[in-house]
Write a protein that holds these residues in place. Sequence first.
Motif, short mmCIF file in Angstrom:
data_model
loop_
_atom_site.label_atom_id
_atom_site.label_comp_id
_atom_site.label_asym_id
_atom_site.label_seq_id
_atom_site.Cartn_x
_atom_site.Cartn_y
_atom_site.Cartn_z
N UNK A 128 4.83 -0.60 3.47
CA UNK A 128 3.49 -0.62 4.04
C UNK A 128 2.66 -1.71 3.35
N UNK A 129 2.11 -2.60 4.15
CA UNK A 129 1.39 -3.74 3.59
C UNK A 129 0.02 -3.83 4.23
N UNK A 130 -0.99 -4.18 3.44
CA UNK A 130 -2.32 -4.36 3.99
C UNK A 130 -3.18 -5.19 3.06
N UNK B 201 0.82 -1.21 0.00
CA UNK B 201 0.00 0.00 0.00
C UNK B 201 0.86 1.26 0.00
#
Lengths: 150, 625
Positions: free
Chosen positions: B41-43, B37
């Motif tokens: 940043x991971x989601x 993201x």
Amino acid sequence: MPAAAATAPTEPAKSRVQPPPQTGEALILLSLLQEKGRFLDYLMEDVSTFSDAQVAAASRVVHQGCAAVIRECLALTPAHGGKEGERITIDAAADPQQYRLIGKVAGTPPFSGVVVHRGWKTSKLALPRHMRPIDPNGLNVITPVEVEVR
Amino acid sequence: MSKQFSVGIDLGTSNSCVTICEVDGGAARNIEITQILGPSLVGEKPLLASALYLPVPGEYAEDSLRLPWHEGPAPDYVVGAFARERAALVPDRMVTSAKSWLCNPHVDRRAPILPWQAELDQPKVSPLEASRRYLEHMRQALAFDLQQHAVPASVDDCHVVLTVPASFDEVARTLTYEAALAAGFGQVTLLEEPQAAFYAWIAHSMEAGADVPWHDQVAEGDLILVCDVGGGTADFSLIAVAGSADGLSKNLELHRIAVGEHILLGGDNMDLALAHTLKAKIEDDGHELDAWQFLALVHAARAAKERLLADEALQEMPIAVPSRGASLFAKTLTTTLTREEVVTLLVNGYFPLTASGELPAQRKSVGLQEYGLDYATEPAVSKHLARFLKRALENVKSDEALAASIGARAGLDQSTILTPTAVLFNGGVFEAAIFRQRVVELLASWLGPGRALKELKSAGLDIAVSRGAAYYGAVQASGKGIKIRAGTSRSYYLGMESPMPAVPGFVPPVKGICIVPQGTQEGTELELAGREFGLVTGEAVEFRFFSSTVRAGDRVGSVVDNATRSLDELAGLTLTLPPVEGVAGQVVPVTLHPLVTELGTLELWLQHTQSSNRWKLEFNLRAEE
């Protein structure tokens, strides 16, 4: 953390402070609100020099963008399903997190009172995760400088 | 085939989606796709944007594009939400619509040509490779999801169904299949998207709590239009409801009888149209918009449009476009989007109430040097729909059996189009009731007075395709449930030059010999009997290859006189024959054996007439000079 290790001999006290996990969550949320809804631009400018029309126009940008972030990360509903102004009874079994009692609070439950604010709750907290730990004592970029290469 | 799970993958032009369900019934669940993201940043998101961004080397800190499943160095590209966001601001480094490139016959789809016409100081990627990256991401996200949900199964325990547009020809289908294998899927079955949407409707109607099962919503003789308008493409199919002798499914059978052409027209066009109108308004007020502000305007226009279309009481929506810099108050531009503008521009612009005889203007043939993506120049979906229904009629009329089975009721002889009696919508555009109502109104006007048009209730316009694909996979794996009789959506032809004395300036016409008739079922091997080819070992042999969606009547061996005019030419077929043991001479006699595999792909085999040796013809995708 090599930086902390290097300063360890001179500052032993500081090296013992272990940052709690996921301290970056607030920064992640702020960064999202800024990227999508210009939240920090909105808050950090001196609003007194602008006309109401200008503030209103900017609010639309912030409102649309920030609401989208909140909707994506949280599943918000009012904490109290009924109307504000109605009389309710809070018995001993009620979740104390759910209610904040104000006014003449005395004695033991059940309490009877009027809902002043219906509150908020969320059944979801899905913030993006940082893949590297954030150092709360370091300098953290929330939104990078944007440079158009020409 | 004893797989425990069925997985449906909708590899979309603009967004992709994955659904998993247990083969023995059980609820379907959409995979939350883990993706990048932002840097580091991971989601999770329910959809994966089919966008690929190629960062400049060193643009991001090492490892900041790492996903939880990456071991070793992180890849030097990004797929998904962040890629789309970045790509919008750095268009030269983005790859989008890879899927539409996959079915563009004017380019070599295995060659690194994307981003199209961008000057990049690093390797580009091919349409095939871009699709592979999306599919690989979905495979890894699926594995990660199974792990996170503590499901005791791996991706290999899943029966995977991958959807492709009904308008895809065999070359594009083969490339999609190839991309899936290269992405690490052991095996995938291909399914046409409108069919998948239809399966989703069937599954939805059979769920506990649903009102009416599908077989009570339609009746024998119904002709159902699946009208799918997504972000970037429009795709149509017709499914006929016929009586069945075997007593299954309340004596009803479903036949997919026509598929449409690949039309690059969708919801993204509509948002752009609105944004351009708003831009003109802002400029009339004496302000200027930069490229970034225009993007913000497109977003704002989309959001405002959705609100206006969802709430009939709203007459207008304010639009605010911030400036690029940090000063939000002094430089934000405002305008309004009115309900009337939305209706005029979108409803009347894209879905006008045209007559059934009004077709999109015939496209002028564009010089090959100008090719890019073949965007529709006619914005009226209504006219594309009319063209599809006209071609569907042509297709049905070309086959006596097919015409007989649905002919009487549809009144084939009097009409100029094959008019559906029911419609099933799919694609994000139809979230807005006003577009559905308009299409229903349009079709009803074509159907004539006194005849009703049914609207079938979709199962969820954005996710129906992957849901339907998962349902179809479960039907395939368990053998329980109804299947649409479909087979190949096109008939296929081999080009043969007519023997003719040489005449200067005259190119002899090419005949097309039908090698695979339309509707050939999966798992069928055919033979082009009576025609033997002599192949010379060590030399490349080339065949021209054609297809048609409107010649249901052709059988194996049927000859079409002027192939270049009556048929659509696909990539050529090629084979270089290795030396054959035990064959004395250089010329090897072979016959042609087309095979429609169980997975829905087409293979063309050349069988040595005197031994069991056989060789597979491959598509030659080299771009024409």
